[in-house]
Design a protein around this motif. Structure first.
Motif, PDB file in Angstrom:
ATOM      1  N   VAL A   1       0.855  -1.191   0.000  1.00 18.05           N
ATOM      2  CA  VAL A   1       0.000   0.000   0.000  1.00 18.05           C
ATOM      3  C   VAL A   1       0.889   1.239   0.000  1.00 18.05           C
ATOM      4  N   GLU A   2       0.292   2.372  -0.366  1.00 17.36           N
ATOM      5  CA  GLU A   2       1.054   3.615  -0.377  1.00 17.36           C
ATOM      6  C   GLU A   2       1.145   4.226   1.013  1.00 17.36           C
ATOM      7  N   GLU A   3       0.119   3.994   1.821  1.00 15.45           N
ATOM      8  CA  GLU A   3       0.095   4.526   3.170  1.00 15.45           C
ATOM      9  C   GLU A   3      -0.862   3.688   4.018  1.00 15.45           C
ATOM     10  N   PRO A   4      -0.737   3.750   5.346  1.00 15.68           N
ATOM     11  CA  PRO A   4      -1.670   3.009   6.198  1.00 15.68           C
ATOM     12  C   PRO A   4      -3.098   3.463   5.952  1.00 15.68           C
ATOM     13  N   ARG A   5      -4.047   2.600   6.259  1.00 11.39           N
ATOM     14  CA  ARG A   5      -5.448   2.902   5.937  1.00 11.39           C
ATOM     15  C   ARG A   5      -6.020   4.020   6.797  1.00 11.39           C
ATOM     16  N   ASP A   6      -5.469   4.226   8.003  1.00 12.62           N
ATOM     17  CA  ASP A   6      -5.950   5.330   8.840  1.00 12.62           C
ATOM     18  C   ASP A   6      -4.853   5.758   9.815  1.00 12.62           C
TER      19      ASP A   6
END
Length: 202
Positions: free
Chosen positions: A57-62
């Motif tokens: 993923v590009e970044e954590p989901r939250d």
């Protein structure tokens, strides 16, 4: 309750991994994190990027997941540098089968050895013999048997191997960060028979 007050364990990080769609063991990344902090450090941003690359993923989901992943790094560094010798590898606990726990230790050792293999050979040659031997033992543990039965003998073997990996990690950190923590140099640390996990009884 703050994140710092929450237990940070294998299952918690594993759940974050699952939420991002991967079954990869957190133990592998924990091993990498430990060696990176010891050898050259890894910034919080660099760590988050590495975890996200692993999760695909590009970044954590939250923000909460991001905070937990950053807390993982912070606690690992704090425990490696503590004089109380309280560092513990992030591994499956006794809620998991012995085979799953052995696989977790194997994954941790594989992750730990990756930065070691990229480390400057000249620097490694200057490390004390006790540390080099302990790290070589960890390399051997990358091939421990994981298809094992739940038995007292296997449990004792796995505990001893895990303790050896834990000590090797702290010795490496101490060597690279002299004076912090104040860990005694252990010259008589011996690894239980390197074939301990391959000689287990089914």
């Amino acid at each position: 309750m703050s994140i710092q007050d929450n237990p940070l364990d294998f299952s918690l990080i594993g759940d974050i991994f699952l939420a991002h769609g991967t079954l990869q063991s957190p133990a592998f990344l924990d091993g990498r994190l430990c060696a990176q902090l010891a050898l050259k450090d890894i910034t919080p941003d660099g760590w988050l990027e590495e975890v996200c690359a692993t999760l695909g993923v590009e970044e954590p989901r939250d923000r909460e997941d991001a905070a937990q992943l950053l807390e993982w790094r912070r606690r690992t560094q704090a425990r490696l540098s503590a004089s109380e010798l309280e560092y513990e590898p992030l591994l499956p606990d006794d809620m998991y089968s012995l085979g799953e726990r052995a696989q977790g230790l194997r994954d941790w050792c594989l992750g730990f050895c990756e930065p070691l293999d990229e480390c400057d050979e000249k620097m490694q040659s200057q490390w004390p013999a006790a540390l080099r031997e302990a790290l070589e033992d960890v390399r051997q543990m990358c091939a421990i048997e994981t298809d094992i039965d739940d038995s007292a003998e296997n449990e004792n073997d796995l505990f001893a191997l895990t303790e050896h990996a834990r000590m090797a990690a702290m010795l490496l950190y101490t060597e690279q960060h002299p004076g912090t923590p104040d860990v005694e140099k252990v010259d008589d640390q011996t690894l239980p028979d390197s074939d301990a996990m391959s000689d287990t009884h089914h």
